[in-house]
Motif scaffolding. Sequence first.
Motif, PDB file in Angstrom:
ATOM      1  N   ALA A  20       0.913  -1.042   0.156  1.00  0.00           N
ATOM      2  CA  ALA A  20      -0.085   0.020   0.072  1.00  0.00           C
ATOM      3  C   ALA A  20       0.852   0.969   0.228  1.00  0.00           C
ATOM      4  N   ILE A  21       2.166   1.359   0.694  1.00  0.00           N
ATOM      5  CA  ILE A  21       3.017   2.293   0.795  1.00  0.00           C
ATOM      6  C   ILE A  21       3.408   2.612  -0.738  1.00  0.00           C
ATOM      7  N   LEU A  22       4.056   1.602  -1.308  1.00  0.00           N
ATOM      8  CA  LEU A  22       4.530   1.468  -2.499  1.00  0.00           C
ATOM      9  C   LEU A  22       3.405   2.193  -3.584  1.00  0.00           C
ATOM     10  N   ASP A  23       2.303   1.522  -3.464  1.00  0.00           N
ATOM     11  CA  ASP A  23       1.335   1.917  -4.565  1.00  0.00           C
ATOM     12  C   ASP A  23       1.032   3.446  -4.347  1.00  0.00           C
ATOM     13  N   THR A  24       0.940   3.863  -2.898  1.00  0.00           N
ATOM     14  CA  THR A  24       0.680   5.425  -2.810  1.00  0.00           C
ATOM     15  C   THR A  24       1.890   6.177  -3.487  1.00  0.00           C
ATOM     16  N   ALA A  25       3.023   5.657  -3.110  1.00  0.00           N
ATOM     17  CA  ALA A  25       4.153   6.464  -3.530  1.00  0.00           C
ATOM     18  C   ALA A  25       4.041   6.573  -5.127  1.00  0.00           C
ATOM     19  N   ALA A  26       3.695   5.388  -5.710  1.00  0.00           N
ATOM     20  CA  ALA A  26       3.394   5.377  -7.006  1.00  0.00           C
ATOM     21  C   ALA A  26       2.470   6.410  -7.561  1.00  0.00           C
ATOM     22  N   GLN A  27       1.340   6.599  -7.045  1.00  0.00           N
ATOM     23  CA  GLN A  27       0.383   7.545  -7.399  1.00  0.00           C
ATOM     24  C   GLN A  27       1.097   9.131  -7.112  1.00  0.00           C
ATOM     25  N   LEU A  28       1.684   9.107  -6.189  1.00  0.00           N
ATOM     26  CA  LEU A  28       2.293  10.533  -5.745  1.00  0.00           C
ATOM     27  C   LEU A  28       3.480  10.689  -6.599  1.00  0.00           C
ATOM     28  N   SER A  29       4.107   9.702  -7.402  1.00  0.00           N
ATOM     29  CA  SER A  29       5.255  10.234  -8.445  1.00  0.00           C
ATOM     30  C   SER A  29       4.459  10.507  -9.748  1.00  0.00           C
ATOM     31  N   GLN A  30       3.182   9.971  -9.810  1.00  0.00           N
ATOM     32  CA  GLN A  30       2.681  10.389 -11.266  1.00  0.00           C
ATOM     33  C   GLN A  30       2.092  11.958 -11.074  1.00  0.00           C
ATOM     34  N   LEU A  31       1.627  11.982  -9.604  1.00  0.00           N
ATOM     35  CA  LEU A  31       1.036  13.564  -9.592  1.00  0.00           C
ATOM     36  C   LEU A  31       2.199  14.545  -9.731  1.00  0.00           C
ATOM     37  N   ILE A 128       8.628   8.394  13.215  1.00  0.00           N
ATOM     38  CA  ILE A 128       9.249   7.598  11.918  1.00  0.00           C
ATOM     39  C   ILE A 128      10.745   7.674  12.010  1.00  0.00           C
ATOM     40  N   ASN A 129      11.246   6.497  11.897  1.00  0.00           N
ATOM     41  CA  ASN A 129      12.429   6.030  12.003  1.00  0.00           C
ATOM     42  C   ASN A 129      13.199   6.353  10.842  1.00  0.00           C
ATOM     43  N   ALA A 130      14.326   7.423  10.680  1.00  0.00           N
ATOM     44  CA  ALA A 130      15.059   7.726   9.791  1.00  0.00           C
ATOM     45  C   ALA A 130      16.453   7.257   9.827  1.00  0.00           C
ATOM     46  N   GLY A 131      16.564   6.096  10.538  1.00  0.00           N
ATOM     47  CA  GLY A 131      18.092   5.190  10.822  1.00  0.00           C
ATOM     48  C   GLY A 131      18.262   5.554  12.042  1.00  0.00           C
ATOM     49  N   ASP A 132      18.491   4.277  12.974  1.00  0.00           N
ATOM     50  CA  ASP A 132      18.973   4.300  13.977  1.00  0.00           C
ATOM     51  C   ASP A 132      19.926   3.168  14.303  1.00  0.00           C
ATOM     52  N   GLY A 133      21.067   3.978  14.579  1.00  0.00           N
ATOM     53  CA  GLY A 133      22.417   2.763  14.804  1.00  0.00           C
ATOM     54  C   GLY A 133      22.578   1.811  13.720  1.00  0.00           C
ATOM     55  N   THR A 134      22.942   0.419  14.196  1.00  0.00           N
ATOM     56  CA  THR A 134      22.835  -0.395  13.204  1.00  0.00           C
ATOM     57  C   THR A 134      21.715  -1.162  12.973  1.00  0.00           C
ATOM     58  N   ARG A 135      20.424  -0.516  13.386  1.00  0.00           N
ATOM     59  CA  ARG A 135      19.366  -1.564  13.343  1.00  0.00           C
ATOM     60  C   ARG A 135      18.460  -1.361  12.191  1.00  0.00           C
ATOM     61  N   GLN A 136      17.899  -0.191  12.049  1.00  0.00           N
ATOM     62  CA  GLN A 136      16.832  -0.127  10.944  1.00  0.00           C
ATOM     63  C   GLN A 136      16.811   1.275  10.208  1.00  0.00           C
ATOM     64  N   HIS A 137      16.328   1.220   8.890  1.00  0.00           N
ATOM     65  CA  HIS A 137      16.244   2.364   8.203  1.00  0.00           C
ATOM     66  C   HIS A 137      14.889   2.000   7.239  1.00  0.00           C
ATOM     67  N   PRO A 138      13.744   2.016   7.638  1.00  0.00           N
ATOM     68  CA  PRO A 138      12.732   1.528   7.361  1.00  0.00           C
ATOM     69  C   PRO A 138      12.325   2.162   5.755  1.00  0.00           C
ATOM     70  N   THR A 139      12.546   3.541   5.934  1.00  0.00           N
ATOM     71  CA  THR A 139      12.208   4.208   4.531  1.00  0.00           C
ATOM     72  C   THR A 139      13.136   4.134   3.481  1.00  0.00           C
ATOM     73  N   GLN A 140      14.538   3.576   3.764  1.00  0.00           N
ATOM     74  CA  GLN A 140      15.395   3.273   2.748  1.00  0.00           C
ATOM     75  C   GLN A 140      15.066   2.043   2.127  1.00  0.00           C
ATOM     76  N   ALA A 141      14.764   1.097   2.869  1.00  0.00           N
ATOM     77  CA  ALA A 141      14.192  -0.314   2.478  1.00  0.00           C
ATOM     78  C   ALA A 141      12.960  -0.191   1.479  1.00  0.00           C
ATOM     79  N   LEU A 142      12.016   0.731   2.114  1.00  0.00           N
ATOM     80  CA  LEU A 142      10.958   1.015   0.970  1.00  0.00           C
ATOM     81  C   LEU A 142      11.280   1.473  -0.036  1.00  0.00           C
ATOM     82  N   LEU A 143      12.030   2.633  -0.172  1.00  0.00           N
ATOM     83  CA  LEU A 143      12.423   3.397  -1.433  1.00  0.00           C
ATOM     84  C   LEU A 143      13.371   2.356  -2.281  1.00  0.00           C
ATOM     85  N   ASP A 144      13.987   1.419  -1.894  1.00  0.00           N
ATOM     86  CA  ASP A 144      14.590   0.220  -2.452  1.00  0.00           C
ATOM     87  C   ASP A 144      13.748  -0.691  -3.246  1.00  0.00           C
TER      88      ASP A 144
END
Lengths: 324, 432
Positions: A20-31, A128-144
């Motif tokens: 759903a996040i990826l699809d929303t991002a796709a709609q936003l990119s079209q906009l 929203i986590n924008a990168g914590d230590g060596t644990r997670q960077h979820p928006t990076q994984a979503l954009l990848d």
Amino acid sequence: MKIPRHLLSVDDLTRESAIAILDTAAQLSQLSEGKMKKLPTLRGRAVVNLFYEDSTRTRISFETAAKRLSADVINFNAKGSSVSKGESLKDTALTLQAMGADAVIIRHPSSGAPQRLADSGWIKGPVINAGDGTRQHPTQALLDAFTMRNRFGGVGGGLDGLRLAIVGDILHSRVARSNIFLASMLGAKVTLIAPPTLLPVEIGEWPVEVSYRIDESIEEFDVVMPLRIQRERMNQGFFPTEREFSRHYGLNIDRVAKMKPEAVILHPGPMNRGVEIDASSADSARSLIVDQVANGVFVRMAVLYLLMAGSHELPENALDQERA
Amino acid sequence: MTRTLLSNGVDTDGNSINILIDGERIAALSRDASQISAHDAEVIDMQGMTLAPTLVDLHTHLREPGKEDAETVQSGSASAVRGGFGAISAMPNTNPVADTAGVVEQVFSLGVEAGLCDVFPIGAVTVGQEGERLAEILAMAESRARVRIFSDDGHCVSDPVLMRRALEYVKIFDGVIAQHAQDPALTRGAQMNEGAVSARIGLKGWPAVAEEAIIARDVLLADHVGSRLHICHVSTAGSVAIIKWAKERGINVTAEVTPHHLLLTDELATTFDPVYKVNPPLRHTSDVMALREGLADGTIDVIATDHAPHPEEAKECEWDAAAFGMIGLETALAISSRAMVDSGLMSFTELIARMSSKPAEIAGYTDHIKPLEVGRLASLMVVDRDRKWQIDRELTVSRSKNTPFHGLEVGCYVHDVLYRGTWVMREGTVIK
């Protein structure tokens, strides 16, 4: 469709909500291809960029995303976080809350700091986590995932059957920890390629294959993602020299030549040209590194939109209404 | 002299028991109350509750001098009494470090002044616990505090030559070196157990081998120089195996395990709540099971709390920035009983021995070695084994609240404590 209250880790997502996040991002990119670059969705809402670590691209990407949704953005650069070094995370959070932050985007050198913020009750809005230590960077994984899906899949789908190789410093990489689990959840088959010193000791339960040698299998992958190598790791003895690392694990013109014809290269940036990736690979036609940056904005817009726009349920045609 | 008859109690095996206390000591003891002539004594009906010797802790952080916001000798003693302890051992990592006769005597005097339980200072092995040269160990041993245990707890005596010398030196007075086994190079910046959980959540790992390698070295050193070694807070299955091997070879080694290592695992780190941050770290379930078995079969001799109080701000922060340690005095009996007795691994009588007479023997706390018998010092506790109670961080007697067991329902409620013939706790309330 359930969108989590906070985005702290890719573990907060299901396959369904990630798509759903990826699809929303796709709609936003079209906009954004049309005339209307800016949406009024978050007008009057305040988004705080709370950054305890230097970061240019992620901060600017979030800032751009928030501004395109008409939110007010407050940048709070707070380096030096421990109790001994000044204001505590708690006091900073309480201050931001008192000032009316509607959402907090946090980058922090301590693994788990965003989760502390979310669990503590110090902040009322989404974290929203924008990168914590060596644990997670979820928006990076979503954009990848978004970038890979654009190339190999399509709207509404996942990454089923895709072969992804993540190469290099897995041990210290929040990008790897996020991508491994998100890409797997979306159906990709992930291989980690690294010297044993740069792999965690117990990854038996991870949904991955592990290889110590890049040349054994480079021709099998659809996507190859070298990770940034930090020079300080060399001094800590994780590998002998940069040259040796680059010779055995670096992406170079010879290795790129062996990749499948349609295979692509992703890199989370910033790159160490000449170490984990050489210039010819980074600038080659296979490289989607610049696309990743552009996609980052759309994915972060989607995350802010879904987490902040009132209801956690995504109305079927929310964006169509905005457009109208 | 006041005489008190504790009637209608049971011993740790559940047999009825009546105890007459005269002054500081036990004057009579019988299954049958009518066998005790107590016409002038105050009679207290124990209503079937368990009478047992007070507990002895070999590993307590009292924070005084230097960190009185976290704990003082007085508040730590009160916390100990709340948990049923009659003797505690104050670790030397205070500020200043307890590495001279002056500091250990100060802590000892503060304990006497508090008057709630025996407070025995532990002396530092090296000056400032810096691991460079031996502290004046003999001066501490011969001070009024009569120190017998020496430890750099919080730090490992990692230099093998220094460790050898320390082991040799304490032979003068039959002392013991209590080692905090942690190879510093293997654990630089470590935050939690190294394993599947640390791999997943990206916290720097503290590998089991960093503990095991030091224990292996030190049992061999103790054997070589013929001295006594005690291992603090054993936390891994591998450590249990090494200690078992050493004991089979006749090496003079003893070991302790904490209640939290008998119950909790590293899965809790996934909450990122630093209340679960402790050194050595919480380990894997297989380690917990090996520790329980090791304690049951005698490889591990005793339970010790490693009571480590910290002020709120040291835990109300991100994991990396938080202090290591948990408080444990008030919950030690309940948690240990849950881990060992409820699981059927150990009798309640044996558990009490491992928390009282056995540690007293290791430390040479002579007043605490004997079971309840005529002539023994009347330091004993009344335990309501059937009463369920909920651990509440807001109700700690300790100055600090950093218990990892908040909200847990447990049994073994310590109801009253008698210290040298004087009630220091009645019905769960510490007196003084």
